[in-house]
Every structure is written in C-alpha cells, then in structure tokens.
Write a protein that holds these residues in place. Structure first.
Motif, short mmCIF file in Angstrom:
data_model
loop_
_atom_site.label_atom_id
_atom_site.label_comp_id
_atom_site.label_asym_id
_atom_site.label_seq_id
_atom_site.Cartn_x
_atom_site.Cartn_y
_atom_site.Cartn_z
N PHE A 1 -29.95 -15.35 -0.26
CA PHE A 1 -30.92 -14.28 -0.10
C PHE A 1 -30.49 -13.15 -1.04
O PHE A 1 -29.32 -13.01 -1.37
N TYR A 2 -31.45 -12.37 -1.48
CA TYR A 2 -31.16 -11.29 -2.42
C TYR A 2 -30.45 -10.14 -1.70
O TYR A 2 -30.68 -9.89 -0.53
N THR A 3 -29.59 -9.43 -2.43
CA THR A 3 -28.84 -8.33 -1.83
C THR A 3 -29.76 -7.24 -1.29
O THR A 3 -29.35 -6.50 -0.40
N LYS A 4 -30.99 -7.18 -1.77
CA LYS A 4 -31.91 -6.16 -1.26
C LYS A 4 -32.22 -6.38 0.22
O LYS A 4 -32.71 -5.49 0.90
N TYR A 5 -31.92 -7.56 0.75
CA TYR A 5 -32.17 -7.85 2.17
C TYR A 5 -30.99 -7.50 3.06
O TYR A 5 -31.08 -7.62 4.28
N GLU A 6 -29.88 -7.05 2.48
CA GLU A 6 -28.71 -6.72 3.29
C GLU A 6 -28.99 -5.57 4.26
O GLU A 6 -28.43 -5.54 5.35
N SER A 7 -29.87 -4.65 3.90
CA SER A 7 -30.15 -3.53 4.81
C SER A 7 -30.81 -4.04 6.10
O SER A 7 -30.51 -3.56 7.19
N GLN A 8 -31.70 -5.05 5.98
CA GLN A 8 -32.29 -5.64 7.19
C GLN A 8 -31.23 -6.36 8.01
O GLN A 8 -31.20 -6.26 9.24
N LEU A 9 -30.34 -7.08 7.34
CA LEU A 9 -29.27 -7.77 8.06
C LEU A 9 -28.33 -6.76 8.73
O LEU A 9 -27.86 -7.01 9.84
N ARG B 1 -37.43 -18.97 5.93
CA ARG B 1 -37.16 -17.80 6.76
C ARG B 1 -36.12 -18.07 7.82
O ARG B 1 -35.73 -19.21 8.05
N ASN C 1 -38.39 -10.41 7.08
CA ASN C 1 -38.37 -9.83 5.74
C ASN C 1 -37.24 -10.38 4.89
O ASN C 1 -37.10 -10.00 3.74
N ILE C 2 -36.42 -11.25 5.46
CA ILE C 2 -35.31 -11.84 4.71
C ILE C 2 -35.77 -13.20 4.20
O ILE C 2 -35.84 -14.16 4.95
#
Length: 115
Positions: free
Chosen positions: A22-30, A110, A12-13
């Motif tokens: 990568f967009y900051t919205k992907y930090e939760s997945q990281l 990805r 999803n990143i």
C-alpha cells in the motif's frame, strides 16, 4: 459504530494490483485505526483481506493473506496488541464492486475490519 469507523478508514487503504504494497499516503489511515484499536484494547479485531479477480484463484487467496499480514504488522508496529488481532484472507470471493473496470478492481483490493 466503532466497526463502521474502522471500516471507513480501512476502505481508503487500497493496494497496488498483484501486490501486498500500500502507498505511504495510507499510513495516516492506518495510524488512526491503530489509535482506535489501542483505545479499545479490550476488543478483538479480525482483519480481512480481499483481492480483485485478476489472476489465478489460489494466487489471489494467498495475496489477500499477504495483504492482511502487512496491515497486521503495521498495526503491531504502532503499538496494537497482536493478541487482539486475527487475520483472514478471502481472495476474490467477496467483491464489493465490479471487476470489469479498473476502478472496481481497485475497490476490491481492500481490507475490512470486524470486531
């Protein structure tokens, strides 16, 4: 099972075309990936980077390395032991979707994680 969960989160990143950003919205997945890695700190993880096929082959290879290093640096900043992490860039050599559509190219930009 752990590898499947890590890759579900990592898939999803997505990255901006021709960028290691990568967009900051992907930090939760990281952050979730970092937590799983810290909970399993007896394991070693390889972070693999991939690109779409837009642009020169060598540039895509270098871009895939920049992307995995960006992810590695983020994970280390969240407390993951850097000695448990290695990286490898594959460039455009292992697509999971067509490079003929923008949706397919986005999926090919990805990161995957192997234990």
């Amino acid at each position: 099972e752990l590898e499947a969960k890590l890759n579900e989160l990592a898939s999803n990143i997505l990255f901006v075309s021709n960028s290691d950003r990568f967009y900051t919205k992907y930090e939760s997945q990281l952050d979730e990936i970092a937590d799983l890695m810290k909970e399993n700190n007896h394991l070693k993880f390889e972070i693999q980077g991939h690109t779409d096929d837009v642009g020169p082959y060598e540039a895509n290879l270098q871009l895939s390395l920049k992307r995995v290093n960006k992810v590695l640096n983020y994970l280390v900043s969240q407390g993951v032991n850097q000695f448990n992490l290695t990286v490898e860039g594959f460039g455009e050599t292992k697509p999971i979707a067509t490079n003929k559509t923008s949706e397919g190219r986005a999926k090919n930009r990805r990161v995957e994680i192997k234990i």
